[in-house]
Write a protein that holds these residues in place. Structure first.
Motif, short mmCIF file in Angstrom:
data_model
loop_
_atom_site.label_atom_id
_atom_site.label_comp_id
_atom_site.label_asym_id
_atom_site.label_seq_id
_atom_site.Cartn_x
_atom_site.Cartn_y
_atom_site.Cartn_z
N ASP A 1 19.57 -5.47 11.32
CA ASP A 1 19.29 -5.38 9.89
C ASP A 1 19.15 -3.94 9.42
OD1 ASP A 1 16.96 -4.94 11.24
OD2 ASP A 1 15.74 -6.33 10.09
N GLN A 2 19.33 -2.98 10.34
CA GLN A 2 19.21 -1.57 9.96
C GLN A 2 20.10 -0.71 10.85
OE1 GLN A 2 15.41 1.06 8.93
NE2 GLN A 2 15.51 0.65 11.11
N VAL A 3 20.85 0.19 10.20
CA VAL A 3 21.64 1.17 10.93
C VAL A 3 21.10 2.55 10.57
CG1 VAL A 3 23.92 2.25 11.17
CG2 VAL A 3 23.71 -0.24 11.07
N ILE A 4 20.93 3.39 11.58
CA ILE A 4 20.49 4.77 11.37
C ILE A 4 21.60 5.70 11.86
CG2 ILE A 4 18.80 6.53 12.05
CD1 ILE A 4 16.71 4.34 12.26
N GLN A 5 21.94 6.69 11.06
CA GLN A 5 22.98 7.66 11.41
C GLN A 5 22.33 9.02 11.58
OE1 GLN A 5 26.37 7.81 12.01
NE2 GLN A 5 26.12 10.02 12.24
N VAL A 6 22.35 9.55 12.82
CA VAL A 6 21.80 10.87 13.10
C VAL A 6 22.91 11.91 12.93
CG1 VAL A 6 20.79 12.38 14.84
CG2 VAL A 6 20.04 9.99 14.67
N LYS B 1 30.71 -5.85 -1.32
CA LYS B 1 29.59 -5.87 -0.39
C LYS B 1 28.66 -4.72 -0.71
CE LYS B 1 28.54 -5.87 4.58
NZ LYS B 1 27.83 -7.15 4.61
N LYS B 2 27.39 -5.01 -0.90
CA LYS B 2 26.43 -3.98 -1.26
C LYS B 2 26.05 -3.17 -0.03
CE LYS B 2 22.22 -3.32 -4.00
NZ LYS B 2 21.13 -4.00 -4.73
N ILE B 3 26.24 -1.86 -0.13
CA ILE B 3 25.88 -0.96 0.97
C ILE B 3 24.83 0.02 0.47
CG2 ILE B 3 26.71 0.81 2.57
CD1 ILE B 3 29.37 -0.59 2.65
N LEU B 4 23.66 -0.01 1.09
CA LEU B 4 22.56 0.85 0.68
C LEU B 4 22.50 2.06 1.61
CD1 LEU B 4 19.93 -2.02 0.22
CD2 LEU B 4 21.37 -0.96 -1.54
N ILE B 5 22.68 3.25 1.05
CA ILE B 5 22.69 4.49 1.83
C ILE B 5 21.46 5.31 1.43
CG2 ILE B 5 23.98 6.58 2.40
CD1 ILE B 5 26.53 5.09 1.51
N GLU B 6 20.54 5.47 2.37
CA GLU B 6 19.32 6.24 2.12
C GLU B 6 19.23 7.37 3.14
OE1 GLU B 6 16.44 3.16 2.52
OE2 GLU B 6 16.63 2.47 0.45
N THR B 7 18.31 8.28 2.90
CA THR B 7 18.17 9.44 3.79
C THR B 7 16.71 9.73 4.05
OG1 THR B 7 20.12 10.36 2.67
CG2 THR B 7 18.93 11.82 4.16
N ARG C 1 27.78 -2.33 10.31
CA ARG C 1 27.25 -2.98 11.52
C ARG C 1 25.97 -3.75 11.21
NH1 ARG C 1 30.32 -4.47 13.29
NH2 ARG C 1 31.79 -3.56 11.89
N SER C 2 25.32 -3.45 10.08
CA SER C 2 24.15 -4.23 9.67
C SER C 2 24.59 -5.20 8.59
CB SER C 2 23.05 -3.32 9.13
OG SER C 2 23.44 -2.72 7.91
N GLY C 3 23.87 -6.30 8.47
CA GLY C 3 24.25 -7.31 7.49
C GLY C 3 25.65 -7.81 7.75
N HIS C 4 25.99 -8.02 9.04
CA HIS C 4 27.35 -8.37 9.43
C HIS C 4 27.60 -9.86 9.24
CE1 HIS C 4 30.99 -8.67 11.95
NE2 HIS C 4 31.11 -7.38 11.76
N GLN C 5 27.55 -10.29 7.97
CA GLN C 5 27.80 -11.68 7.63
C GLN C 5 28.03 -11.76 6.13
OE1 GLN C 5 24.35 -13.20 9.44
NE2 GLN C 5 23.00 -11.87 8.31
N PRO C 6 28.78 -12.76 5.69
CA PRO C 6 29.06 -12.88 4.26
C PRO C 6 27.79 -12.99 3.43
CG PRO C 6 30.52 -14.30 5.52
CD PRO C 6 29.51 -13.76 6.49
N ASP D 1 23.56 -7.76 2.60
CA ASP D 1 23.67 -6.34 2.30
C ASP D 1 23.70 -5.54 3.60
OD1 ASP D 1 23.52 -7.05 -0.34
OD2 ASP D 1 21.40 -6.50 -0.56
N SER D 2 24.37 -4.40 3.55
CA SER D 2 24.37 -3.47 4.68
C SER D 2 23.49 -2.28 4.32
CB SER D 2 25.79 -3.00 5.01
OG SER D 2 26.56 -4.06 5.51
N ARG D 3 22.71 -1.82 5.28
CA ARG D 3 21.81 -0.70 5.05
C ARG D 3 22.04 0.37 6.11
NH1 ARG D 3 17.45 -2.30 1.86
NH2 ARG D 3 16.31 -0.48 2.57
#
Length: 803
Positions: free
Chosen positions: A316-321, A206-212, A336-341, A344-346
Motif C-alpha cells: 500500500d506504499q512505495v518509497i523512492q530513494v 488511476k489516481k497516483i499520489l506523489i509526496e515527498t 507497484r502500490s494499489g496494484h488492482q482496479p 490509488d497508487s501512492r
C-alpha cells in the motif's frame, strides 16, 4: 464458445471498455499495442481472447508470453493458470527462463505447454532447435509484456527478430504488446506488431499520489548525496504506519546500504525486512516476492528488479530513494502500490540532496500534464543481426533472399542496405576480411541449394551458451562452505577484498574465506560493525528531457504565493541563487564565472542531463584550450557542467557562442574525447554479442594462449583496425559509444538549441548554490577523501558567512 468476460464475471468483475476493445480486435485477427495504467487488468485484456480461442487444443503450444524480467515469470504464471483452470483444467502453462530448473527445461524440450512464459534470450535459444517449428505448429498468439522496458534496447531488437522468424513460419500469427508508461505509442506499436495493427489506450484515470519527505533542515549549498541516509528515521516512521512498503533505490549498492540502515534503526524488524536485486540468488529473491504477496513482510528494499508488473496487492506504499530521473520511471514504480482496479497508487519521494526535492515536485507536475518520456527504437545493431543469423542457421537453414525479406520486415532493420546484408553473410561464413583464415570464425556453410547451415556441434554448443545481449563485468558466485548460494558480485569488487576481511551482501555481514575460480567462499562474520558494502558498476541515470523541462519551469515559480511544499522548502537556496546570479532554466543559457583557490571556473547550465553535459564539457574545453593551450578540467551533473583552469577562462559571449557552435560537432568530439579507448571498451560488448568471442565449453577453462587469434576483444579490435578498417562492427562500436556515453543525438539537439538562446553572463564573487555541487564533485574526484572533506567544510563556512 465461452466468452473472455466469463472469467472476470466469476471473480465479480465487469470488463473495462479497453478489455472489450482488445478482445474484439483479436477476434478480427488483429495484432496491436495495449496501453493502460498498471494494475488495471492488462494481462487479462490480452490473454483471455487467445486463451478462449485455443481451449480446444490443450496438447499444442498456442500462446507465447514474453517477459523482460525473470522476476515476472512466476507471478505471470500464477495469473495465467488461474484463467486456464477456469476454462479448461487440462490446459498447462510453464516458464522457461534462466531461473528454470534443469528438470523443467528437459521436460520442455520434449513437450511445450499450452502457454509458455519466456524471455527474449530463452526464445532465441528455442529457435536453435530443429524441431521447434514443428512444436509450435499450434501457435496462435505472442504477447510481449512491459514492452516499454524492452523498446530502445538490443533485447527489444532481439524480440523483433524472433517475432519475424515466427511470423515467417506462421503468417497468421497475432502479436500483442503491453505497456503502461510510454510517450510514443504509435512508434512503439510499429516495432512489435505488423502493419495495420491496433493501438488501444485505456481511458481509466488511476489516481497516483506523489509526496515527498522534506528534511527539517536544508543546507543552502547542497551537493550530491549530502542528505544520504539522514532521512532514514522519517522513512522508518512511514514504514511503521503502513501495512507493506516497497522501497526502491536506483542502484544495487544503495539497496544494500538502505537495508542495513533500516535494520540498524529497527533491529526487531529483522524477520520482516527483505531485499531484492538482480545479483541475489533466486531463493533470496523468491523470499522477498512471496513475502510481498502474502503480506508477511513489512518492507522490501529493491532496485528496478521489482519495477515491473508483478502483482503485490498487499503493497500500500512505495518509497523512492533518490530522484527517479524520469517521469515514466516514477509512475511505473508508483504503480507497484494499489496494484488492482479502483485502488490509488501512492509513492513517497526521499531526496538524497536538496535539489532533488524540486525534481520530485517537477515529476508530479509533469505526470499531471501527461509529459511522459518516449522510448526511441534502436536501429540496425549489426552485432545482434549476425548473432540471430547464426541462431536461425543452427535451427532451420535459410536462403539468403528469403531471410533478407524476413529481416527487413522488422522495424529495426527495415532500411538494412544490400551492402550491410552482404557484410553480415560474409561475417557468418568467413569471419570477415581479416579473420577469413581462421576456421573458428567460419561458422555457416552454404549447401548446393543455397541454404545457410551450421554443422559444427562444438560451435553450436558455444553459440547457445552465448545467446543474448546482456553483458557485464565478470561475476563471482558467493557461497557458504555448505554450498548455499547467496548470489553474485562483480569480479572487480571481490578481487579487492583479502581473505579474512569482511563484506556486506544480501543484508548479511560476511567474512571472505577464499576465492577459487568463479566461486568466493564466505562465512558469517564474527564482528558486525564493519565491512565493505558490495558495489556494482554502472553509470548514473541521466535526467530526462521531460523532467528537466518541468524542473526548469518549476524553479521560476518559486516566488509565487502558491507553490508545492518541496519548492517552499528550497526557497532559501533559490533566493541566494537569484540574488548572487540568476535562476537558471532551459529557455536561456546561464553562464557564471567565478574564482576559487583552484583557479577560474565557468559554470554553464543547459539542463541537458548528465551524459549530454559530459560531451558538452569536453567539447567546450577542447575548443577553448586550442586558443590558449592550457589544461582545463571538467565536471558535470544533470543541471549543468563546469570548466576549471588556472587562468584565462573567457566570459565573452562571442567566444562562448563560437565554442558552443553545432558546427563540426562529430569531428571535434572524436578528437577531444578518448573515443578510441571508449570504442575499444564498447567493442568488447559487440564482440561478445556478434560471436567473435564465445563462452568456453562447459567444464573447460578458457585458455589464454591459442595458436589462432586470441579470444580477446582488445586484440580483435586492433586486428580489425589494422587489416579490416571498413569492418562494420568497428563503426558500430564508435556509433554506440557516441549515443550511449554521450547521447550524441540529444547533445546535437542541445547545441542547436543553445545557438538560438539568449546568453545570461554573470560574474559571481562566490560560488552560487547551483555552482557549488559541480565544484564539490570536482573536489571529490581530484583530492583524497580527507582533503576533499576539509576543503568542502572550509568552503561551506565561507559561503554561509557571506549569506
Amino acid at each position: 464458445m465461452p466468452k473472455p468476460s466469463s472469467f472476470l464475471a466469476s471473480k465479480g468483475f465487469k470488463p473495462f471498455p479497453f478489455q472489450k476493445q482488445t478482445w474484439a480486435a483479436y477476434r478480427k485477427g488483429m495484432s496491436g499495442l495495449l496501453h493502460a495504467p498498471t494494475g488495471q487488468g492488462k494481462t487479462m485484456a490480452v490473454y483471455l481472447a487467445p486463451l478462449v480461442d485455443s481451449i480446444s487444443s490443450p496438447d499444442k503450444c498456442a500462446i507465447l508470453w514474453i517477459t523482460p524480467l525473470r522476476a515476472l515469470a512466476a507471478d505471470t504464471l500464477r495469473a495465467l493458470r488461474e484463467a486456464q483452470s477456469f476454462y479448461n483444467p487440462k490446459l498447462s502453462s510453464e516458464a522457461r527462463t534462466d531461473d528454470t530448473s534443469a528438470a523443467v527445461r528437459a521436460k520442455l524440450r520434449k513437450r511445450l505447454p499450452h502457454t509458455l512464459v519466456t524471455t527474449p534470450e530463452s526464445l532465441s535459444l528455442m529457435l536453435t532447435h530443429a524441431d521447434m517449428r514443428e512444436k509450435l505448429t499450434g501457435l496462435r498468439c505472442v504477447i510481449v509484456d512491459e514492452w516499454h522496458e524492452l523498446l530502445g534496447t538490443k533485447r527489444g531488437v532481439q524480440t523483433e527478430l524472433c517475432l519475424a522468424r515466427l511470423r515467417t513460419w506462421f503468417p497468421n500469427l497475432r502479436t500483442w504488446a503491453l505497456s503502461a508508461t510510454l510517450g510514443n505509442l504509435e512508434e512503439a506499436r510499429d516495432t512489435v506488431a505488423p502493419e495495420n495493427a491496433a493501438t488501444i489506450s485505456a481511458t481509466i484515470k488511476k489516481k497516483i499520489l506523489i509526496e515527498t519527505i522534506i528534511p527539517k533542515e536544508i543546507r543552502r549549498f547542497p551537493w550530491a548525496g549530502h542528505i544520504g541516509t539522514s532521512l532514514a528515521p522519517q522513512v522508518v516512521e512511514k514504514i511503521a504506519n503502513a501495512r507493506t512498503t516497497l522501497l526502491f533505490t536506483n542502484t544495487r549498492s544503495q539497496t544494500e546500504i538502505w537495508f542495513q540502515e533500516l535494520l540498524s534503526l529497527r533491529p526487531e524488524w529483522a524477520s520482516q525486512l527483505a531485499m531484492h536485486h538482480g545479483s541475489l540468488d533466486r531463493t533470496e529473491r523468491d523470499r522477498a516476492e512471496n513475502g510481498l504477496r502474502e503480506g508477511s513482510l513489512r518492507c522490501v528494499v529493491a532496485t528496478s528488479s521489482l519495477d515491473l508488473g508483478v502483482d503485490f496487492s498487499p503493497v500500500d506504499q512505495v518509497i523512492q530513494v533518490g530522484s527517479p530521473k524520469g517521469v515514466a520511471r516514477l509512475l511505473q514504480r508508483a504503480g507497484r502500490s494499489g496494484h488492482q482496479p479502483g485502488a490509488d497508487s501512492r509513492i513517497l519521494g526521499v531526496p538524497t540532496n536538496a535539489l532533488e526535492l524540486i525534481e520530485f515536485a517537477a515529476a508530479r507536475q509533469a505526470a499531471g500534464a501527461k509529459q511522459i518520456e518516449s522510448r526511441r527504437p534502436l536501429l540496425k545493431p549489426l552485432d545482434l543481426l549476425v548473432q540471430h543469423l547464426v541462431t536461425c542457421a543452427i535451427g532451420t537453414p535459410f536462403r539468403a533472399d528469403e531471410m533478407l525479406a524476413e529481416i527487413r520486415s522488422t522495424y529495426s532493420y527495415r532500411n538494412l542496405s544490400e551492402d550491410e546484408w552482404q557484410w553480415a553473410l560474409t561475417f557468418i561464413t568467413k569471419g570477415g576480411k581479416a579473420l577469413s583464415a581462421y576456421p573458428r570464425y567460419q561458422k555457416a556453410q552454404i549447401d548446393k541449394n543455397g541454404f545457410y547451415y551450421i554443422a559444427d556441434k562444438r560451435l553450436i554448443t558455444q553459440h547457445r551458451l552465448s545467446i543474448g545481449t546482456i553483458t557485464s563485468d565478470s561475476h563471482v558466485s558467493l557461497r557458504f562452505a555448505n554450498g548455499h548460494t547467496l548470489g553474485s558480485v562483480e569480479e572487480s569488487f571481490i578481487s579487492k577484498i583479502k581473505p579474512g576481511a569482511n563484506l556486506i551482501f544480501s543484508g548479511r555481514h560476511l567474512s571472505l574465506v577464499r576465492i577459487r575460480g568463479k566461486i568466493a567462499t564466505v562465512k558469517p562474520a564474527k564482528k558486525k560493525n564493519s565491512g565493505r558494502i558490495a558495489i556494482w558498476g554502472g553509470s548514473k541515470m541521466p535526467l530526462s528531457t521531460e523532467l528537466a523541462h518541468a524542473f526548469s519551469d518549476l524553479i521560476n515559480l518559486s516566488g509565487k504565493a502558491t507553490v508545492p511544499p518541496e519548492l517552499r522548502s528550497v526557497r532559501p537556496i533559490l533566493k541566494i541563487q537569484k540574488e548572487w546570479s540568476h535562476l537558471p532554466d532551459d529557455q536561456a543559457l546561464l553562464i557564471e564565472h567565478a574564482h576559487s583557490r583552484e583557479g577560474e571556473h565557468l559554470f554553464i547550465y543547459p539542463f541537458g542531463g548528465r551524459l549530454v553535459h559530459e560531451g558538452l564539457a569536453a567539447l567546450l574545453a577542447f575548443r577553448l584550450s586550442k586558443e590558449n593551450r592550457q589544461t582545463i578540467t571538467t565536471t558535470q551533473n544533470d543541471y549543468g557542467f563546469s570548466l576549471t583552469a588556472r587562468r584565462n577562462l573567457p566570459l565573452a559571449e562571442d567566444v562562448l557562442r563560437e565554442a558552443l557552435s553545432p558546427e563540426n560537432l562529430l569531428d571535434d568530439l572524436l578528437e577531444c574525447m578518448n573515443t578510441a579507448e571508449l570504442a575499444r571498451r564498447q567493442f568488447r560488448e559487440i564482440a561478445r554479442i556478434s560471436g567473435l568471442i564465445l563462452q568456453p565449453m562447459p567444464g573447460r577453462r578458457q585458455t589464454n594462449t591459442q595458436r589462432e587469434l586470441q579470444s580477446s576483444a582488445t586484440l580483435l579490435y586492433e586486428v580489425l583496425q589494422r587489416y579490416d578498417p571498413e569492418n562494420l562492427l568497428l563503426a558500430q562500436s564508435e556509433r554506440e559509444i557516441l549515443e550511449k556515453q554521450l547521447e550524441l543525438t540529444r547533445l546535437s539537439n542541445s547545441l542547436h538549441k543553445i545557438s538560438k538562446q539568449e546568453f545570461i553572463l554573470r560574474e559571481t564573487e562566490k560560488l552560487t548554490p547551483f555552482a557549488f555541487p559541480l565544484w564539490a564533485d570536482r573536489l571529490s574526484a581530484t583530492l583524497s577523501p580527507l582533503d576533499a572533506s576539509s576543503r568542502l567544510e572550509a568552503m561551506l563556512q565561507e559561503l554561509n558567512g557571506a549569506t
